[in-house]
Design a protein around this motif. Structure first.
Motif, mmCIF file in Angstrom:
data_model
loop_
_atom_site.group_PDB
_atom_site.id
_atom_site.type_symbol
_atom_site.label_atom_id
_atom_site.label_comp_id
_atom_site.label_asym_id
_atom_site.label_seq_id
_atom_site.Cartn_x
_atom_site.Cartn_y
_atom_site.Cartn_z
ATOM 1 N N SER A 126 0.832 -1.194 0.000
ATOM 2 C CA SER A 126 0.000 0.000 0.000
ATOM 3 C C SER A 126 0.871 1.249 0.000
ATOM 4 O O SER A 126 1.904 1.291 0.658
ATOM 5 C CB SER A 126 -0.913 0.023 1.236
ATOM 6 N N ALA A 127 0.446 2.248 -0.757
ATOM 7 C CA ALA A 127 1.151 3.537 -0.744
ATOM 8 C C ALA A 127 0.729 4.363 0.463
ATOM 9 O O ALA A 127 1.480 5.183 0.972
ATOM 10 C CB ALA A 127 0.868 4.321 -2.026
ATOM 11 N N THR A 128 -0.496 4.126 0.934
ATOM 12 C CA THR A 128 -1.005 4.867 2.097
ATOM 13 C C THR A 128 -1.786 3.909 2.993
ATOM 14 O O THR A 128 -2.999 3.760 2.849
ATOM 15 C CB THR A 128 -1.947 6.009 1.653
ATOM 16 N N PRO A 129 -1.119 3.246 3.909
ATOM 17 C CA PRO A 129 -1.806 2.305 4.806
ATOM 18 C C PRO A 129 -2.903 2.996 5.608
ATOM 19 O O PRO A 129 -2.744 4.138 6.055
ATOM 20 C CB PRO A 129 -0.682 1.820 5.734
ATOM 21 N N ILE A 130 -4.014 2.288 5.801
ATOM 22 C CA ILE A 130 -5.106 2.815 6.603
ATOM 23 C C ILE A 130 -4.730 2.740 8.086
ATOM 24 O O ILE A 130 -3.805 2.023 8.459
ATOM 25 C CB ILE A 130 -6.411 2.032 6.338
ATOM 26 N N PRO A 131 -5.435 3.481 8.970
ATOM 27 C CA PRO A 131 -5.065 3.517 10.389
ATOM 28 C C PRO A 131 -4.868 2.160 11.042
ATOM 29 O O PRO A 131 -3.914 1.943 11.775
ATOM 30 C CB PRO A 131 -6.233 4.278 11.026
ATOM 31 N N ARG A 132 -5.775 1.209 10.773
ATOM 32 C CA ARG A 132 -5.672 -0.093 11.426
ATOM 33 C C ARG A 132 -4.397 -0.821 11.006
ATOM 34 O O ARG A 132 -3.746 -1.489 11.806
ATOM 35 C CB ARG A 132 -6.893 -0.952 11.089
ATOM 36 N N THR A 133 -4.024 -0.683 9.726
ATOM 37 C CA THR A 133 -2.812 -1.331 9.237
ATOM 38 C C THR A 133 -1.573 -0.729 9.880
ATOM 39 O O THR A 133 -0.635 -1.441 10.244
ATOM 40 C CB THR A 133 -2.723 -1.212 7.702
ATOM 41 N N LEU A 166 1.784 10.468 5.932
ATOM 42 C CA LEU A 166 0.341 10.728 5.902
ATOM 43 C C LEU A 166 -0.442 9.661 6.656
ATOM 44 O O LEU A 166 -1.442 9.961 7.308
ATOM 45 C CB LEU A 166 -0.143 10.804 4.446
ATOM 46 N N SER A 167 0.015 8.414 6.586
ATOM 47 C CA SER A 167 -0.705 7.335 7.263
ATOM 48 C C SER A 167 -0.646 7.486 8.780
ATOM 49 O O SER A 167 -1.608 7.166 9.489
ATOM 50 C CB SER A 167 -0.149 5.972 6.844
ATOM 51 N N GLU A 168 0.459 8.002 9.296
ATOM 52 C CA GLU A 168 0.549 8.234 10.742
ATOM 53 C C GLU A 168 -0.360 9.386 11.167
ATOM 54 O O GLU A 168 -0.976 9.345 12.237
ATOM 55 C CB GLU A 168 2.004 8.510 11.150
ATOM 56 N N ILE A 169 -0.438 10.417 10.331
ATOM 57 C CA ILE A 169 -1.354 11.530 10.616
ATOM 58 C C ILE A 169 -2.796 11.028 10.582
ATOM 59 O O ILE A 169 -3.622 11.392 11.422
ATOM 60 C CB ILE A 169 -1.147 12.672 9.598
ATOM 61 N N ASP A 170 -3.085 10.166 9.612
ATOM 62 C CA ASP A 170 -4.416 9.569 9.490
ATOM 63 C C ASP A 170 -4.774 8.792 10.758
ATOM 64 O O ASP A 170 -5.899 8.860 11.265
ATOM 65 C CB ASP A 170 -4.445 8.639 8.276
ATOM 66 N N LEU A 171 -3.800 8.059 11.275
ATOM 67 C CA LEU A 171 -4.007 7.286 12.500
ATOM 68 C C LEU A 171 -4.295 8.209 13.685
ATOM 69 O O LEU A 171 -5.189 7.947 14.490
ATOM 70 C CB LEU A 171 -2.773 6.421 12.788
ATOM 71 N N LYS A 172 -3.557 9.307 13.774
ATOM 72 C CA LYS A 172 -3.773 10.254 14.873
ATOM 73 C C LYS A 172 -5.152 10.901 14.793
ATOM 74 O O LYS A 172 -5.823 11.093 15.805
ATOM 75 C CB LYS A 172 -2.694 11.351 14.833
ATOM 76 N N LEU A 173 -5.571 11.237 13.570
ATOM 77 C CA LEU A 173 -6.839 11.942 13.390
ATOM 78 C C LEU A 173 -8.052 11.019 13.528
ATOM 79 O O LEU A 173 -9.073 11.403 14.089
ATOM 80 C CB LEU A 173 -6.881 12.617 12.010
ATOM 81 N N ARG A 174 -7.942 9.788 13.024
ATOM 82 C CA ARG A 174 -9.110 8.897 12.981
ATOM 83 C C ARG A 174 -9.096 7.794 14.018
ATOM 84 O O ARG A 174 -10.125 7.207 14.320
ATOM 85 C CB ARG A 174 -9.219 8.260 11.592
ATOM 86 N N ILE A 229 -1.095 3.727 20.383
ATOM 87 C CA ILE A 229 -0.161 3.113 19.444
ATOM 88 C C ILE A 229 1.065 3.985 19.159
ATOM 89 O O ILE A 229 2.200 3.585 19.376
ATOM 90 C CB ILE A 229 -0.871 2.783 18.122
ATOM 91 N N LEU A 230 0.828 5.198 18.652
ATOM 92 C CA LEU A 230 1.950 6.021 18.210
ATOM 93 C C LEU A 230 2.796 6.525 19.372
ATOM 94 O O LEU A 230 4.012 6.661 19.269
ATOM 95 C CB LEU A 230 1.439 7.207 17.389
ATOM 96 N N GLU A 231 2.137 6.800 20.501
ATOM 97 C CA GLU A 231 2.854 7.343 21.654
ATOM 98 C C GLU A 231 3.632 6.269 22.415
ATOM 99 O O GLU A 231 4.457 6.577 23.249
ATOM 100 C CB GLU A 231 1.879 8.041 22.614
ATOM 101 N N SER A 232 3.364 5.000 22.122
ATOM 102 C CA SER A 232 3.963 3.920 22.915
ATOM 103 C C SER A 232 4.784 2.951 22.064
ATOM 104 O O SER A 232 4.908 1.777 22.399
ATOM 105 C CB SER A 232 2.845 3.147 23.641
#
Length: 336
Positions: A52-59, A257-265, A287-290
């Motif tokens: 994937s070029a832009t993994p979704i948040p769950r991925t 962008l995928s990490e930003i997507d994860l933070k937002l959604r 997830i991202l903070e740990s």
């Protein structure tokens, strides 16, 4: 070697020696779809590569949280043009005039324009909707004297296959100057002369969709020195939606962008089927903070799992049971 669409998922019982499963554009598939071939009921345990070029948040969450080995292609191919992304507020006349001027300039330089809209046409239920549709946008550009000398066409998923093929063939031959489309061209379309993409109601699309759509232009540096992406929205706009669009302006890297997507959604339900959302079954962990803590815990867990204290069948059974207990517990708690 078998190459196919999701139709393969409906014939998983036909495989008797599946060794490798490659899933392209994995963000387009649901959890059940991606898991279906790797079903223990069929005694299939292939190696899996998800692309994937832009993994979704769950991925993104699972790539950090689970046993995924990440391989990244950090540098885009040398043949791609640099891209500039700009926001256009449709409630401001000066930004609309700026957009038209930019489109006209690209057309005068013999470059093609792609315009993306979210709807084919408005339904009776949505007469007051601000969502753009193909018919309305096509009429706007066709009736505008600025574009009177240019060939304008449209394409969408409900058209017959031969009609779509004819339009894309004309587009490839540069016989169409402006193509108005739904997200039917989101992936797998290569238009070397396309320099600019305009996306209406951009705040309604996901980050991964916007990044994929932006990738339809500037695919040949020799023909297009500089590509442009215009993200159109109506004000007022929700805070998170605006942050999403600003992220597209700032970043062109899919993993940023995928990490930003994860933070937002949010990551959604790690053990379930919800692929995004703030309703996470992680009660404390973020997830991202740990990341560092997760890596350490995973390392320690594997140290004990790989020791003589556990055997493989016990670990497999323990994993299956603990996941089911976790899912049942959360289902129970959510009903209280």
């Amino acid at each position: 070697l078998l190459i196919g669409t999701v139709a393969l998922l409906n014939n998983k019982d036909k495989f008797n020696n599946l060794q490798l499963l490659v899933i392209d554009e994995q963000h387009k598939f649901g959890v059940s779809q991606r898991n279906s071939i790797n079903d223990s009921n069929y005694n299939l345990t292939p190696h899996i590569i998800s692309m994937s070029a832009t993994p979704i948040p769950r991925t993104v969450a699972l790539s950090i949280f689970a046993n995924y080995k990440i391989v990244t292609l950090q540098v885009p191919t040398n043949n791609q043009s640099p891209k500039i992304t700009k926001l256009i507020n449709l409630n401001q006349n000066y930004t609309i005039n700026y957009l038209k001027k930019q489109i006209l300039q690209k057309l005068e330089n013999k470059k093609q324009i792609i315009i993306i809209v979210p709807r084919i046409k408005d339904s009776i239920k949505n007469n007051n909707s601000k969502l753009a549709n193909i018919i309305t946008v096509y009429k706007q550009y066709s009736n505008d004297p600025l574009f009177a000398n240019y060939e304008i066409s449209f394409i969408h998923g409900q058209m017959p296959s031969d009609a779509k093929a004819k339009i894309m063939n004309k587009m490839n031959k540069s016989e169409i100057d402006i193509l108005i489309s739904t997200t039917v061209i989101e992936v797998g379309v290569d238009l070397p002369q396309a320099s600019t993409i305009v996306i209406y109601n951009a705040d309604g699309f996901s980050i991964s969709q916007l990044h994929q759509l932006r990738g339809r232009v500037g695919r040949n540096r020799t023909l297009v020195k500089q590509a442009f992406c215009f993200l159109l929205y109506n004000s007022p706009i929700k805070e998170n939606s605006y942050k999403k669009l600003k992220a597209l302006v700032k970043y062109t890297d899919g993993f940023e962008l995928s990490e930003i997507d994860l933070k937002l959604r949010g990551e959604g339900d790690i053990l379930g089927k919800i692929q995004s959302g703030k309703k996470s079954n992680l009660k404390i962990m973020r997830i991202l903070e740990s990341k560092d803590l997760l890596k350490l815990s995973y390392k320690l867990a594997n140290k004990y799992i790989n020791s003589d204290y556990f055997n493989y069948s016990d670990v497999k059974k323990l994993t299956k049971n603990s996941q089911q207990i976790y899912i049942n517990t959360n289902d129970f708690l959510n009903k209280i």
